[in-house]
Design an enzyme around this catalytic site. Structure first.
Site, PDB file in Angstrom:
ATOM      1  N   GLU A 240      37.433  -2.664  -0.628  1.00 14.86           N
ATOM      2  CA  GLU A 240      38.315  -3.763  -1.021  1.00 14.86           C
ATOM      3  C   GLU A 240      39.218  -4.037   0.163  1.00 14.86           C
ATOM      4  O   GLU A 240      40.015  -3.199   0.553  1.00 14.86           O
ATOM      5  CB  GLU A 240      39.112  -3.375  -2.269  1.00 14.86           C
ATOM      6  CG  GLU A 240      39.790  -4.563  -2.941  1.00 14.86           C
ATOM      7  CD  GLU A 240      41.170  -4.838  -2.372  1.00 14.86           C
ATOM      8  OE1 GLU A 240      41.289  -5.792  -1.550  1.00 14.86           O
ATOM      9  OE2 GLU A 240      42.105  -4.126  -2.719  1.00 14.86           O
ATOM     10  N   CYS A 274      47.296  -7.277  -2.280  1.00  8.87           N
ATOM     11  CA  CYS A 274      46.085  -7.879  -1.714  1.00  8.87           C
ATOM     12  C   CYS A 274      45.767  -9.218  -2.362  1.00  8.87           C
ATOM     13  O   CYS A 274      45.296 -10.140  -1.704  1.00  8.87           O
ATOM     14  CB  CYS A 274      44.911  -6.914  -1.850  1.00  8.87           C
ATOM     15  SG  CYS A 274      44.528  -6.424  -3.544  1.00  8.87           S
TER      16      CYS A 274
END
Length: 469
Positions: A240, A274
């Site tokens: 990720e 994020c």
């Protein structure tokens, strides 16, 4: 010193075998953690292998242990949350929410059951699919959500019957070590190991031949080294890698109605998320109102130590990241942008940067094209919706995006055009434990969350049996 985990960990050695941990609200070191040596990983991974055989063999005991672990995390929240705030910087309420999320994730995955599935393929045999664990998993976790992202990796891995070696960021190792100590009361020895240290410890863990799955969250630059290391041993990878999420406002949006949600979608955890909103595209006729509404909130939101109940936004976590935020902001201003709010570091100890709203920034400025990962938000005008969609998609990232407007059907149609893993309408960044989380383009490889996150830690095993005569 914080209490050491009872899970096996790297040998601390003498005082030279430690590194300091800085409180970002003061900029001063306040504790230390073991600086593990890469050559010690062999023994750690060997213990994970040894523990794996019993851990995978009894799913009933495994479920009970994970549920007990969740209860232990909840019970330790009063100690975990302040330590997390001290090393990470986020407000204490957000740290408590992070601890609660870690416990909830353990419960969710503990109760998932893959079962045995028949395969109907028309042949005169009984074919049944089972799912088996793959072995020791390496989890490498960043500093923005140390406990939440750790649990996103270890909860599905452990529920699947794997063991795990977890390495937190050197900026935020302390709460993770305390979490390891808490979990040690519920999990068998060697099932979860916390290792702390600076590089090349993470690179060595990712490339260790005894690791069968590497789960990494962090920057795309580091990801390439992690992926290369894992490829050398043919280990599975889940990566990720962040995002540059766009929020696209339609011309029927109610600016005042959505302004609070939009602001906090960008500035929660000091923008160090994020899937935070990192760019806003507003229709030209509403542009001034959007900028004004966001600037008002930036100028009136309390910034301070996360341990101060009055603070809503804490410091940037570390000096290198603060320097990056300063650089991107200075470049945007040099490119002709305006800081309608903030635009500068605060004149106080610690890594504080004023919540910043930027207007009139060129579309090719790095604060627009890259992930700034801090309390800075550029707002860009558009004339046509097609132009806005193209601009939103004009990035190498593809983690998330959102569309904001009154006509929900129209907003949903626009959301379908976004090139990302998750799109929200009239909100942003909210995820349930049951849904998949994955990115497009450079935002990642593999899937976390929900049953998909569990299956990512398993391999299929098929048994063919002749039908009875």
């Amino acid at each position: 010193m914080t209490s050491a985990t009872r899970c096996p960990s790297l040998t601390p050695g003498d005082r030279s075998g430690y590194f300091t941990v800085v409180d970002p609200s003061t900029g001063e070191a306040f504790d230390e953690a073991p600086d593990g040596r890469p050559e010690e990983l062999d023994a750690v991974v060997d213990r994970a292998h040894a523990a794996w055989h019993d851990w995978r063999a009894d799913p009933v005991a495994r479920t009970a242990a994970l549920l007990a672990a969740a209860d232990a995390v909840d019970a330790a929240a009063a100690a975990l949350a302040p330590l997390l705030t001290r090393e990470q910087g986020k407000p204490l309420t957000e740290s408590h929410a992070e601890v609660a999320r870690a416990a909830a994730r353990l419960r969710y995955f503990a109760e998932l059951d893959t079962g045995t599935q028949p395969i109907a393929d028309g042949r005169p045999v009984h074919s049944r699919l089972r799912w088996r664990p793959i072995g020791p998993v390496a989890a490498i976790v960043p500093w923005n959500f140390p406990l939440q992202l750790a649990s996103a990796k270890f909860a599905p891995a452990l529920a699947a019957g794997n063991t795990i070696v977890l390495k937190p960021s050197p900026f935020t190792p302390l709460a993770t070590r305390m979490l390891g100590s808490v979990l040690a009361g519920a999990l068998p020895e060697g099932v979860l190991t916390i290792v702390t240290g600076r590089e090349p410890l993470g690179a060595r863990l990712a490339s260790h031949p005894g690791i069968r799955h590497v789960s990494f969250t962090g920057s795309a630059a580091t990801e390439r080294a992690v992926a290369a290391g894992a490829a050398a041993t043919l280990a599975r990878v889940t990566l990720e890698l962040g995002g540059n999420d766009a929020a696209l406002l339609l011309d029927d949006v109610d600016v005042e109605e959505i302004a609070d949600r939009l602001f906090w979608a960008a500035f929660r955890n000091c923008g160090q998320v994020c899937m935070a909103v990192k760019r806003v595209y507003a229709p030209a006729r509403l542009y001034a109102r959007v900028v004004e509404a966001l600037a008002h909130r930036a100028n009136t939101t309390a910034v301070g130590s996360g341990l101060d109940p009055a603070s809503r936004i804490g410091p940037v976590n570390n000096a290198p990241q603060l320097a990056r935020v300063e650089h991107h902001t200075a470049r945007a201003l040099a490119d002709g942008g305006r800081a309608v709010a903030g635009g500068h570091r605060l004149d106080r100890p610690g890594y504080f940067f004023a919540p910043t709203i930027l207007a009139d920034v060129p579309a090719d400025s790095p604060v627009v094209t890259e992930e700034q990962f801090g309390p800075v938000l550029p707002v860009l005008p558009y004339d046509s919706l097609d132009e806005a969609v193209r601009a939103a998609n004009d990035t190498g990232f593809g983690l998330g995006g959102s569309v904001w407007g009154t006509d929900l059907d129209r907003a949903a149609a626009v959301a379908d055009r976004l090139e990302c893993g998750t799109a929200w309408i009239n909100h942003h960044g909210e995820l349930s434990l049951a849904q998949p989380f994955a990115g497009a383009k450079d935002s990642g490889v593999g899937v976390a969350g929900g049953p998909w996150g569990l299956y990512g830690n398993l391999r299929p095993f098929v048994v063919h049996r002749p039908q009875e005569a």
